[in-house]
Design a protein around this motif. Sequence first.
Motif, short mmCIF file in Angstrom:
data_model
loop_
_atom_site.label_atom_id
_atom_site.label_comp_id
_atom_site.label_asym_id
_atom_site.label_seq_id
_atom_site.Cartn_x
_atom_site.Cartn_y
_atom_site.Cartn_z
N ILE A 178 0.49 -11.46 0.31
CA ILE A 178 1.41 -11.02 -0.92
C ILE A 178 0.78 -11.59 -2.21
CG2 ILE A 178 3.34 -11.83 -2.19
CD1 ILE A 178 5.02 -11.74 0.47
N ILE A 179 0.67 -10.94 -3.01
CA ILE A 179 -0.14 -11.00 -4.18
C ILE A 179 0.82 -11.06 -5.48
CG2 ILE A 179 -1.99 -10.07 -5.91
CD1 ILE A 179 -3.16 -11.02 -3.28
N GLN A 180 0.67 -12.06 -6.31
CA GLN A 180 1.79 -12.04 -7.54
C GLN A 180 0.82 -12.61 -8.75
OE1 GLN A 180 5.25 -14.22 -5.91
NE2 GLN A 180 6.09 -12.36 -5.89
N GLY A 181 0.91 -12.08 -9.83
CA GLY A 181 0.02 -12.64 -10.84
C GLY A 181 0.52 -12.05 -12.29
N GLY A 182 -0.37 -12.42 -13.12
CA GLY A 182 0.11 -12.17 -14.57
C GLY A 182 1.38 -12.94 -14.98
N GLU A 183 1.93 -12.43 -16.19
CA GLU A 183 3.32 -13.03 -16.57
C GLU A 183 4.24 -12.72 -15.88
OE1 GLU A 183 3.08 -15.17 -19.06
OE2 GLU A 183 0.97 -14.84 -19.43
N LYS A 184 5.26 -13.45 -15.91
CA LYS A 184 6.55 -13.27 -15.17
C LYS A 184 7.78 -12.75 -16.19
CE LYS A 184 9.07 -14.71 -11.11
NZ LYS A 184 9.07 -15.57 -9.80
N TYR A 185 8.38 -11.81 -15.76
CA TYR A 185 9.52 -11.19 -16.42
C TYR A 185 10.77 -11.15 -15.65
CZ TYR A 185 5.93 -9.62 -19.99
OH TYR A 185 4.98 -9.65 -20.97
N GLY A 186 11.52 -12.14 -15.86
CA GLY A 186 12.77 -12.11 -15.14
C GLY A 186 12.26 -12.50 -13.68
N ARG A 187 12.63 -11.74 -12.95
CA ARG A 187 12.13 -12.13 -11.56
C ARG A 187 10.72 -11.35 -10.99
NH1 ARG A 187 17.64 -10.35 -8.16
NH2 ARG A 187 17.42 -8.68 -9.45
N ASN A 188 10.47 -10.69 -11.88
CA ASN A 188 9.10 -9.66 -11.63
C ASN A 188 7.85 -10.15 -12.37
OD1 ASN A 188 11.64 -7.49 -11.34
ND2 ASN A 188 10.59 -7.63 -9.60
N ASN A 189 6.73 -10.27 -11.56
CA ASN A 189 5.55 -10.37 -12.09
C ASN A 189 5.01 -9.18 -12.39
OD1 ASN A 189 6.01 -12.88 -9.76
ND2 ASN A 189 4.30 -13.15 -11.42
N GLU A 190 4.25 -9.25 -13.63
CA GLU A 190 3.26 -8.16 -13.83
C GLU A 190 2.72 -7.31 -12.80
OE1 GLU A 190 1.59 -8.12 -18.24
OE2 GLU A 190 1.22 -10.32 -17.30
N LEU A 191 1.99 -8.19 -11.93
CA LEU A 191 0.94 -7.86 -10.77
C LEU A 191 1.91 -8.28 -9.38
CD1 LEU A 191 -1.77 -6.43 -10.00
CD2 LEU A 191 -2.63 -8.97 -9.80
N ALA A 192 1.99 -7.48 -8.48
CA ALA A 192 2.67 -7.68 -7.37
C ALA A 192 2.09 -6.52 -6.31
CB ALA A 192 4.19 -7.61 -7.50
N GLY A 193 2.54 -6.97 -5.18
CA GLY A 193 2.10 -6.19 -3.95
C GLY A 193 1.46 -6.89 -2.82
N THR A 194 0.60 -6.21 -2.09
CA THR A 194 -0.16 -7.02 -0.99
C THR A 194 -1.67 -6.28 -0.78
OG1 THR A 194 0.49 -5.24 0.80
CG2 THR A 194 1.86 -7.13 0.47
N VAL A 195 -2.47 -7.03 -0.43
CA VAL A 195 -3.98 -6.84 0.29
C VAL A 195 -3.92 -7.36 1.59
CG1 VAL A 195 -4.89 -7.01 -2.01
CG2 VAL A 195 -4.75 -9.20 -0.57
N GLN A 196 -4.58 -6.29 2.35
CA GLN A 196 -4.86 -6.82 3.76
C GLN A 196 -6.31 -6.83 4.07
OE1 GLN A 196 -4.47 -3.66 6.80
NE2 GLN A 196 -3.00 -4.88 8.02
N PHE A 197 -6.95 -7.83 4.65
CA PHE A 197 -8.09 -7.88 5.26
C PHE A 197 -7.98 -7.74 6.69
CE2 PHE A 197 -7.95 -9.87 1.01
CZ PHE A 197 -9.04 -9.54 0.60
N SER A 198 -9.04 -6.86 7.44
CA SER A 198 -8.97 -6.84 8.73
C SER A 198 -10.34 -6.37 9.11
CB SER A 198 -8.24 -5.54 9.29
OG SER A 198 -8.47 -4.52 8.53
N ILE A 199 -10.70 -6.23 10.56
CA ILE A 199 -11.96 -6.45 10.87
C ILE A 199 -12.19 -5.51 12.18
CG2 ILE A 199 -11.92 -8.09 12.64
CD1 ILE A 199 -14.99 -9.00 11.82
N SER A 200 -12.99 -4.56 12.34
CA SER A 200 -13.36 -3.60 13.60
C SER A 200 -14.90 -3.99 13.51
CB SER A 200 -12.84 -2.32 13.27
OG SER A 200 -13.37 -1.66 12.02
#
Length: 352
Positions: A178-200
């Motif tokens: 989970i990624i959250q960053g930037g300023e917060k407005y109410g319950r939401n951040n400017e930046l949100a979502g996810t990044v996934q790192f995997s290997i093959s």
Amino acid sequence: MKLRKIITYSSLALLLSSYGPVALGQTAEDSNYEEALIDMELENQPPWYQVNIIIFERGKFLPTGNGEETWPKNIALAYPPNVQELKTDEEPTEAEPDAESQEQDTLQLRMPNTEEAEQQNKEKSYRQHLSEMAYHILEAKDNELQGEARAIDRKYRILFNKAWRQPMQEEALAPSIIIQGGEKYGRNNELAGTVQFSISRYLHLKTNIWFAEFETNYGQEKEHWPPLPLSPNEIEITQEKESLASFSTLMEENENPLSLSFNNLGLTTNVTSDNSYFKVTSNVEEAPFLTKNIVLMKQKRRMRSGELHYIDHPKLGILVLITPVENDRLKTLLLEAKTAELEQLNSNLTGE
């Protein structure tokens, strides 16, 4: 199974500084046993890597008609089912018990109820220490992109700049962070979502992040943007608050059945006059900010360890560096964690 002896803080500290020599108060058997435990645990681990990532804002949203790109509104925003939050020292997490620790707990039930037995029972296994180390935000001095961050900060606004260590798994098993960053407005951040790192054969990065612009809600008509999802942690907090609010409202109504009842849908009353003002006021209080723009960044990228990777977007830039954490380094980190743990347990035992 031979019960593990309690290794004192001083002896383990000496073990940490020299894997070979036998420390005062510590037998060669103790030293070899601790090293064997770590080696066996690391043999069963997937490869570990340190992830360093910076996400920054490349350009401001412009008013419509001023050359601003039109961003699609028919986008799906959602958190995947297997997510992992980054850990901080302010939010200690309890590692899940493993087979080794459960077996030790069972054996401890047969031991005399002595202070030493209680201390041994509190000791964590190395697997538990590894679990606590994973996805824990590192101090700034351990972040390998601090120089790049200073350079970026001179020209752009950094939204997210973190580093952590994690076991690298295949895509089907790898959690989305989970990624959250930037300023917060109410319950939401400017930046949100996810990044996934995997290997093959290679390392892989999958981004699922959104960047939103907000405006103050003064009762104007809403834009037709999709709702911004809350993270699992925010959902849990919201549910707790709603349960508490519902309980408080119920108690107030029971104390005074004739009192007016306010809820999330607006003002409820038996007065027949127009309540539109109260409804607008309630909606503004419920959502003090409205979404003005959203951009979604969904990309996949194949990566190599030790190489600096840049992922471009009209509104966002992502800089990623992934470096391997060798077993010797993990071994040192585990011994440092065990040393700190035993120091605290011994302090509790002696009352110092």
